[in-house]
Design a protein around this motif. Structure first.
Motif, PDB file in Angstrom:
ATOM      1  N   ASP A 192      16.497 -14.995  17.871  1.00  0.00           N
ATOM      2  CA  ASP A 192      15.046 -15.058  18.080  1.00  0.00           C
ATOM      3  C   ASP A 192      14.463 -13.674  18.299  1.00  0.00           C
ATOM      4  OD1 ASP A 192      15.178 -17.783  17.821  1.00  0.00           O
ATOM      5  OD2 ASP A 192      15.218 -18.172  20.002  1.00  0.00           O
ATOM      6  N   ILE A 193      15.170 -12.847  19.081  1.00  0.00           N
ATOM      7  CA  ILE A 193      14.695 -11.480  19.317  1.00  0.00           C
ATOM      8  C   ILE A 193      14.672 -10.682  18.017  1.00  0.00           C
ATOM      9  CG2 ILE A 193      15.257  -9.303  20.452  1.00  0.00           C
ATOM     10  CD1 ILE A 193      16.331 -10.971  22.801  1.00  0.00           C
ATOM     11  N   ALA A 194      15.736 -10.838  17.208  1.00  0.00           N
ATOM     12  CA  ALA A 194      15.778 -10.123  15.930  1.00  0.00           C
ATOM     13  C   ALA A 194      14.643 -10.581  15.011  1.00  0.00           C
ATOM     14  CB  ALA A 194      17.130 -10.351  15.257  1.00  0.00           C
ATOM     15  N   ALA A 195      14.360 -11.893  15.005  1.00  0.00           N
ATOM     16  CA  ALA A 195      13.267 -12.396  14.172  1.00  0.00           C
ATOM     17  C   ALA A 195      11.925 -11.871  14.651  1.00  0.00           C
ATOM     18  CB  ALA A 195      13.280 -13.926  14.197  1.00  0.00           C
ATOM     19  N   LEU A 196      11.724 -11.797  15.977  1.00  0.00           N
ATOM     20  CA  LEU A 196      10.466 -11.258  16.508  1.00  0.00           C
ATOM     21  C   LEU A 196      10.300  -9.787  16.151  1.00  0.00           C
ATOM     22  CD1 LEU A 196      10.409 -12.936  20.050  1.00  0.00           C
ATOM     23  CD2 LEU A 196       8.890 -13.429  18.123  1.00  0.00           C
ATOM     24  N   LYS A 197      11.411  -9.025  16.243  1.00  0.00           N
ATOM     25  CA  LYS A 197      11.332  -7.611  15.876  1.00  0.00           C
ATOM     26  C   LYS A 197      11.019  -7.444  14.403  1.00  0.00           C
ATOM     27  CE  LYS A 197      14.349  -5.691  19.459  1.00  0.00           C
ATOM     28  NZ  LYS A 197      15.602  -4.942  19.738  1.00  0.00           N
ATOM     29  N   ALA A 198      11.651  -8.291  13.556  1.00  0.00           N
ATOM     30  CA  ALA A 198      11.370  -8.205  12.121  1.00  0.00           C
ATOM     31  C   ALA A 198       9.915  -8.533  11.839  1.00  0.00           C
ATOM     32  CB  ALA A 198      12.289  -9.148  11.357  1.00  0.00           C
ATOM     33  N   THR A 199       9.379  -9.558  12.489  1.00  0.00           N
ATOM     34  CA  THR A 199       7.976  -9.919  12.298  1.00  0.00           C
ATOM     35  C   THR A 199       7.057  -8.805  12.766  1.00  0.00           C
ATOM     36  OG1 THR A 199       8.542 -12.247  12.628  1.00  0.00           O
ATOM     37  CG2 THR A 199       6.230 -11.645  12.851  1.00  0.00           C
ATOM     38  N   GLU A 200       7.425  -8.207  13.910  1.00  0.00           N
ATOM     39  CA  GLU A 200       6.612  -7.105  14.426  1.00  0.00           C
ATOM     40  C   GLU A 200       6.634  -5.919  13.473  1.00  0.00           C
ATOM     41  OE1 GLU A 200       6.237  -4.406  18.521  1.00  0.00           O
ATOM     42  OE2 GLU A 200       7.875  -5.857  18.254  1.00  0.00           O
ATOM     43  N   ASN A 201       7.797  -5.623  12.894  1.00  0.00           N
ATOM     44  CA  ASN A 201       7.893  -4.510  11.946  1.00  0.00           C
ATOM     45  C   ASN A 201       7.049  -4.781  10.705  1.00  0.00           C
ATOM     46  OD1 ASN A 201       9.627  -3.064  13.613  1.00  0.00           O
ATOM     47  ND2 ASN A 201      11.470  -3.977  12.702  1.00  0.00           N
ATOM     48  N   ASN A 203       4.366  -6.672  10.559  1.00  0.00           N
ATOM     49  CA  ASN A 203       2.953  -6.538  10.935  1.00  0.00           C
ATOM     50  C   ASN A 203       2.543  -5.080  11.036  1.00  0.00           C
ATOM     51  OD1 ASN A 203       2.693  -9.315  11.077  1.00  0.00           O
ATOM     52  ND2 ASN A 203       3.191  -9.399  13.281  1.00  0.00           N
ATOM     53  N   ILE A 204       3.434  -4.247  11.600  1.00  0.00           N
ATOM     54  CA  ILE A 204       3.127  -2.817  11.705  1.00  0.00           C
ATOM     55  C   ILE A 204       3.008  -2.192  10.319  1.00  0.00           C
ATOM     56  CG2 ILE A 204       4.025  -0.594  12.484  1.00  0.00           C
ATOM     57  CD1 ILE A 204       5.221  -2.051  14.881  1.00  0.00           C
ATOM     58  N   SER A 205       3.918  -2.570   9.417  1.00  0.00           N
ATOM     59  CA  SER A 205       3.880  -2.010   8.059  1.00  0.00           C
ATOM     60  C   SER A 205       2.595  -2.407   7.349  1.00  0.00           C
ATOM     61  CB  SER A 205       5.101  -2.485   7.275  1.00  0.00           C
ATOM     62  OG  SER A 205       6.293  -2.057   7.891  1.00  0.00           O
ATOM     63  N   GLU A 206       2.203  -3.678   7.464  1.00  0.00           N
ATOM     64  CA  GLU A 206       0.962  -4.119   6.816  1.00  0.00           C
ATOM     65  C   GLU A 206      -0.256  -3.422   7.402  1.00  0.00           C
ATOM     66  OE1 GLU A 206       0.769  -8.299   7.161  1.00  0.00           O
ATOM     67  OE2 GLU A 206       2.339  -8.704   5.665  1.00  0.00           O
ATOM     68  N   LYS A 207      -0.258  -3.195   8.730  1.00  0.00           N
ATOM     69  CA  LYS A 207      -1.368  -2.516   9.358  1.00  0.00           C
ATOM     70  C   LYS A 207      -1.495  -1.101   8.865  1.00  0.00           C
ATOM     71  CE  LYS A 207      -3.283  -1.510  13.893  1.00  0.00           C
ATOM     72  NZ  LYS A 207      -3.083  -1.613  15.374  1.00  0.00           N
ATOM     73  N   ARG A 208      -0.348  -0.409   8.743  1.00  0.00           N
ATOM     74  CA  ARG A 208      -0.375   0.972   8.242  1.00  0.00           C
ATOM     75  C   ARG A 208      -0.829   1.027   6.784  1.00  0.00           C
ATOM     76  NH1 ARG A 208       5.271   3.438  10.766  1.00  0.00           N
ATOM     77  NH2 ARG A 208       4.536   3.538  12.979  1.00  0.00           N
ATOM     78  N   ARG A 209      -0.365   0.029   5.995  1.00  0.00           N
ATOM     79  CA  ARG A 209      -0.748   0.020   4.577  1.00  0.00           C
ATOM     80  C   ARG A 209      -2.245  -0.194   4.414  1.00  0.00           C
ATOM     81  NH1 ARG A 209      -1.245  -4.091   1.179  1.00  0.00           N
ATOM     82  NH2 ARG A 209      -0.285  -5.532   2.649  1.00  0.00           N
TER      83      ARG A 209
END
Length: 213
Positions: A192-201, A203-209
């Motif tokens: 679950d933690i790994a999935a949350l980190k992947a989702t957060e990454n 979201n961060i990538s889309e925000k930067r794009r």
């Protein structure tokens, strides 16, 4: 030694005798406190005073009984005491303790009744102890024989008791099962933690794009 054989008469120093007598007296006093509390709540208008008085009487009886019994056994100077001699010693010690405590607390007129009653109690208690000891010695434990279950184990084996007595193997197996469950839960949490980190990454990538476009 047969069940009816003599008992060892261990000599005690005055310090050891005093400690053992006080230990028996403390146990007797604690028992008297519990008993006096229960009776005092029902029968007395001052249950605390009644409980403390009962505890003091039982402490005095236990201390004087055990101390006088040890002195009697030492005075007889016999290496091994027979069961009959132990009954005589306990009866005599009961009479001494009952008579002396009755004289101090209830007056001289109660010395003889106190001696008779507590001599009987001392005799009965020693006879009961001798019977239990003889029954244990009559059935020695063989090397391939399992020890008898304790009172708590017998109680836990009853169907109406919501508890179960576990052996060491059963308890170890239960701990292993719990350990496996804990490890599985930890693995799920890691996923679950790994999935949350992947989702957060993501979201961060889309925000930067979006910021760069």
């Amino acid at each position: 030694m047969t069940p009816e054989g003599p008992l060892p008469n261990e000599k005690q120093t005055p310090g050891t005798l005093a400690k053992s007598a006080l230990a028996v007296g403390a146990f007797s006093g604690g028992t008297g406190l519990l008993f006096g509390s229960a009776i005092g709540i029902v029968r007395s208008s001052h249950p605390v005073i009644f409980a403390l008085a009962t505890a003091g009487q039982w402490f005095a009886l236990g201390t004087t009984f055990w101390g006088s019994r040890a002195v009697i056994l030492d005075a007889w100077d016999i290496d091994r005491m027979s069961t009959r001699q132990n009954i005589y010693a306990s009866s005599l010690a009961g009479g001494i303790s009952g008579g002396s405590v009755a004289a101090v607390i209830r007056g001289r007129s109660n010395i003889i009744p106190g001696m008779l009653v507590f001599s009987f109690f001392g005799c009965l208690g020693q006879m009961s102890y001798n019977t239990v000891r003889s029954s244990r010695e009559a059935a020695p434990l063989n090397s391939d024989q399992l020890p008898a279950p304790s009172f708590l184990q017998r109680l836990a084996s009853k169907k109406w008791i919501p508890m179960k007595s576990l052996s060491d193997v059963e308890y170890e197996g239960m701990l292993q099962e719990k350990l496996v469950k804990v490890e599985a839960e930890i693995a799920i949490l890691d996923e679950d933690i790994a999935a949350l980190k992947a989702t957060e990454n993501v979201n961060i990538s889309e925000k930067r794009r979006k910021e760069t476009s």
